[in-house]
Structures are given as structure tokens and as C-alpha cells.
Design a protein around this motif. Structure first.
Motif, PDB file in Angstrom:
ATOM      1  N   PHE A  23     -14.624   4.761   2.004  1.00  0.00           N
ATOM      2  CA  PHE A  23     -14.228   3.456   2.528  1.00  0.00           C
ATOM      3  C   PHE A  23     -12.715   3.362   2.673  1.00  0.00           C
ATOM      4  CE2 PHE A  23     -12.554  -0.731   1.250  1.00  0.00           C
ATOM      5  CZ  PHE A  23     -12.933  -1.466   2.360  1.00  0.00           C
ATOM      6  N   VAL A  24     -11.978   3.715   1.614  1.00  0.00           N
ATOM      7  CA  VAL A  24     -10.517   3.600   1.641  1.00  0.00           C
ATOM      8  C   VAL A  24      -9.925   4.555   2.675  1.00  0.00           C
ATOM      9  CG1 VAL A  24      -8.413   3.969   0.304  1.00  0.00           C
ATOM     10  CG2 VAL A  24     -10.323   2.749  -0.724  1.00  0.00           C
ATOM     11  N   ILE A  25     -10.406   5.781   2.722  1.00  0.00           N
ATOM     12  CA  ILE A  25      -9.862   6.755   3.670  1.00  0.00           C
ATOM     13  C   ILE A  25     -10.130   6.331   5.113  1.00  0.00           C
ATOM     14  CG2 ILE A  25     -10.134   9.119   4.503  1.00  0.00           C
ATOM     15  CD1 ILE A  25     -10.518   9.891   1.502  1.00  0.00           C
ATOM     16  N   LEU A  26     -11.325   5.834   5.387  1.00  0.00           N
ATOM     17  CA  LEU A  26     -11.623   5.386   6.747  1.00  0.00           C
ATOM     18  C   LEU A  26     -10.811   4.157   7.131  1.00  0.00           C
ATOM     19  CD1 LEU A  26     -15.476   5.956   7.037  1.00  0.00           C
ATOM     20  CD2 LEU A  26     -13.619   7.303   8.040  1.00  0.00           C
ATOM     21  N   ARG A  27     -10.585   3.236   6.181  1.00  0.00           N
ATOM     22  CA  ARG A  27      -9.746   2.064   6.471  1.00  0.00           C
ATOM     23  C   ARG A  27      -8.305   2.472   6.756  1.00  0.00           C
ATOM     24  NH1 ARG A  27     -10.562  -2.528   8.089  1.00  0.00           N
ATOM     25  NH2 ARG A  27      -8.982  -3.422   6.780  1.00  0.00           N
ATOM     26  N   MET A  28      -7.785   3.435   5.965  1.00  0.00           N
ATOM     27  CA  MET A  28      -6.409   3.896   6.191  1.00  0.00           C
ATOM     28  C   MET A  28      -6.322   4.652   7.527  1.00  0.00           C
ATOM     29  SD  MET A  28      -4.589   2.773   3.710  1.00  0.00           S
ATOM     30  CE  MET A  28      -3.122   3.749   3.544  1.00  0.00           C
ATOM     31  N   LYS A  29      -7.330   5.426   7.877  1.00  0.00           N
ATOM     32  CA  LYS A  29      -7.351   6.139   9.156  1.00  0.00           C
ATOM     33  C   LYS A  29      -7.369   5.145  10.314  1.00  0.00           C
ATOM     34  CE  LYS A  29     -10.089   9.293  11.904  1.00  0.00           C
ATOM     35  NZ  LYS A  29     -11.406   9.881  12.095  1.00  0.00           N
ATOM     36  N   HIS A  30      -8.160   4.091  10.170  1.00  0.00           N
ATOM     37  CA  HIS A  30      -8.236   3.063  11.202  1.00  0.00           C
ATOM     38  C   HIS A  30      -6.880   2.387  11.374  1.00  0.00           C
ATOM     39  CE1 HIS A  30      -9.114  -0.779  13.096  1.00  0.00           C
ATOM     40  NE2 HIS A  30     -10.317  -0.332  13.432  1.00  0.00           N
ATOM     41  N   LYS A  31      -6.206   2.066  10.269  1.00  0.00           N
ATOM     42  CA  LYS A  31      -4.887   1.447  10.331  1.00  0.00           C
ATOM     43  C   LYS A  31      -3.874   2.390  10.969  1.00  0.00           C
ATOM     44  CE  LYS A  31      -4.733  -1.879   6.651  1.00  0.00           C
ATOM     45  NZ  LYS A  31      -4.104  -2.837   7.521  1.00  0.00           N
ATOM     46  N   TYR A  32      -3.970   3.678  10.650  1.00  0.00           N
ATOM     47  CA  TYR A  32      -3.054   4.665  11.225  1.00  0.00           C
ATOM     48  C   TYR A  32      -3.248   4.768  12.738  1.00  0.00           C
ATOM     49  CZ  TYR A  32      -0.930   9.155  12.314  1.00  0.00           C
ATOM     50  OH  TYR A  32      -0.181  10.152  12.886  1.00  0.00           O
ATOM     51  N   GLU A  33      -4.496   4.817  13.167  1.00  0.00           N
ATOM     52  CA  GLU A  33      -4.775   4.930  14.601  1.00  0.00           C
ATOM     53  C   GLU A  33      -4.358   3.685  15.362  1.00  0.00           C
ATOM     54  OE1 GLU A  33      -8.927   5.882  14.594  1.00  0.00           O
ATOM     55  OE2 GLU A  33      -8.538   8.031  14.255  1.00  0.00           O
ATOM     56  N   ASP A  34      -4.478   2.507  14.735  1.00  0.00           N
ATOM     57  CA  ASP A  34      -4.055   1.261  15.363  1.00  0.00           C
ATOM     58  C   ASP A  34      -2.549   1.052  15.272  1.00  0.00           C
ATOM     59  OD1 ASP A  34      -6.631   0.682  16.034  1.00  0.00           O
ATOM     60  OD2 ASP A  34      -6.937  -0.820  14.468  1.00  0.00           O
ATOM     61  N   GLY A  35      -1.877   1.825  14.426  1.00  0.00           N
ATOM     62  CA  GLY A  35      -0.434   1.661  14.234  1.00  0.00           C
ATOM     63  C   GLY A  35      -0.088   0.462  13.381  1.00  0.00           C
ATOM     64  N   THR A  36      -1.008   0.064  12.505  1.00  0.00           N
ATOM     65  CA  THR A  36      -0.777  -1.123  11.675  1.00  0.00           C
ATOM     66  C   THR A  36      -0.579  -0.779  10.201  1.00  0.00           C
ATOM     67  OG1 THR A  36      -3.162  -1.450  11.425  1.00  0.00           O
ATOM     68  CG2 THR A  36      -2.071  -2.634  13.227  1.00  0.00           C
ATOM     69  N   LEU A  37      -0.176   0.463   9.906  1.00  0.00           N
ATOM     70  CA  LEU A  37       0.136   0.797   8.518  1.00  0.00           C
ATOM     71  C   LEU A  37       1.342  -0.015   8.063  1.00  0.00           C
ATOM     72  CD1 LEU A  37      -0.257   4.674   8.312  1.00  0.00           C
ATOM     73  CD2 LEU A  37      -1.614   2.978   7.139  1.00  0.00           C
ATOM     74  N   GLY A  38       1.396  -0.300   6.783  1.00  0.00           N
ATOM     75  CA  GLY A  38       2.487  -1.103   6.250  1.00  0.00           C
ATOM     76  C   GLY A  38       3.836  -0.420   6.416  1.00  0.00           C
ATOM     77  N   LYS A  39       4.800  -1.156   6.923  1.00  0.00           N
ATOM     78  CA  LYS A  39       6.161  -0.662   7.077  1.00  0.00           C
ATOM     79  C   LYS A  39       7.102  -1.631   6.367  1.00  0.00           C
ATOM     80  CE  LYS A  39       5.367   2.578  10.304  1.00  0.00           C
ATOM     81  NZ  LYS A  39       4.219   3.276   9.813  1.00  0.00           N
ATOM     82  N   LYS A  40       8.000  -1.075   5.568  1.00  0.00           N
ATOM     83  CA  LYS A  40       9.002  -1.873   4.871  1.00  0.00           C
ATOM     84  C   LYS A  40      10.373  -1.559   5.439  1.00  0.00           C
ATOM     85  CE  LYS A  40       6.446  -4.072   1.982  1.00  0.00           C
ATOM     86  NZ  LYS A  40       6.418  -5.507   1.915  1.00  0.00           N
ATOM     87  N   LYS A  41      11.310  -2.482   5.249  1.00  0.00           N
ATOM     88  CA  LYS A  41      12.640  -2.327   5.838  1.00  0.00           C
ATOM     89  C   LYS A  41      13.501  -1.343   5.070  1.00  0.00           C
ATOM     90  CE  LYS A  41      12.461  -6.863   7.869  1.00  0.00           C
ATOM     91  NZ  LYS A  41      12.803  -8.249   7.755  1.00  0.00           N
ATOM     92  N   THR A  42      13.417  -1.337   3.743  1.00  0.00           N
ATOM     93  CA  THR A  42      14.243  -0.439   2.948  1.00  0.00           C
ATOM     94  C   THR A  42      13.433   0.779   2.519  1.00  0.00           C
ATOM     95  OG1 THR A  42      13.709  -1.519   0.855  1.00  0.00           O
ATOM     96  CG2 THR A  42      15.594  -2.393   2.092  1.00  0.00           C
TER      97      THR A  42
END
Length: 105
Positions: A23-42
Motif C-alpha cells: 500500500f505505502v509503496i504504491l501510494r508513493m509511486k503514484h505520488k511520484y508519477e503525478d509529481g506530487t511528492l512532498g517538497k520543502k524549501k530548505t
């Protein structure tokens, strides 16, 4: 009947934790493919975000080992449940912390 129960006690934690991992790996893969992985400024905040899942697994194994020492839970079972639950909680922490920046913008 006893053999089937022993088999279920051995295999069920692996099946449940395997399901959580998939479940976690597929959710992270989906976020990666959509380009919605978490990004921080620093860079420090990004490193913290990236380490939440492994840190959750380490906390999970530590808690599981302590529980197995002070209770009747077997160490082998604790070694299965602890990192799996920590993996899931680390993923939830990742989701919460990655959305924290968006709400303040």
C-alpha cells in the motif's frame, strides 16, 4: 487443527505487513508519477521529510522489542509487527509534514 493455527500465527503477520508495505509503496509511486511528492524549501526540512518513513520503522522496531521483553509477545512476532506498523506511521507522518507547507502559504 493445531498445525493450521500455528501456521496462521506464523504467516498472518507477514501477510498483513506485506499488504501495508505494498500500500505505502504504491501510494508513493503514484505520488511520484503525478509529481506530487512532498517538497520543502530548505535542505534540512527536506532531509527531515525524506527520513520520516525510515525513522518510523526504527521507532517501531524499538517499541516492538521493548514490548516483547516486558510482555508475553514473542520476539519473532514483534520483529514483524514493529517495523510494519512503524512503516505505516512513518508514511502518515510524511503525508502530514509534506502538506504542512501548503496550508501556511
Amino acid at each position: 487443527m493445531g498445525l493450521a493455527l500455528d501456521f496462521a500465527r506464523a504467516v498472518l503477520p507477514l501477510v498483513i505487513m506485506g499488504g501495508i508495505s505494498v500500500f505505502v509503496i504504491l501510494r508513493m509511486k503514484h505520488k511520484y508519477e503525478d509529481g506530487t511528492l512532498g517538497k520543502k524549501k530548505t535542505k534540512g526540512a527536506q532531509n527531515l521529510l525524506d527520513s520520516l518513513i525510515p525513522f518510523g520503522m526504527m521507532i517501531g522496531i524499538a517499541v516492538a522489542v521493548l514490548l516483547s521483553i516486558f510482555s508475553a509477545i514473542s520476539l519473532l512476532s514483534a520483529m514483524t509487527w514493529g517495523p510494519g506498523i512503524g512503516f505505516l506511521f512513518g508514511y502518515f507522518a510524511y503525508e502530514i509534514y509534506s502538506k504542512e507547507d501548503e496550508s501556511h502559504s
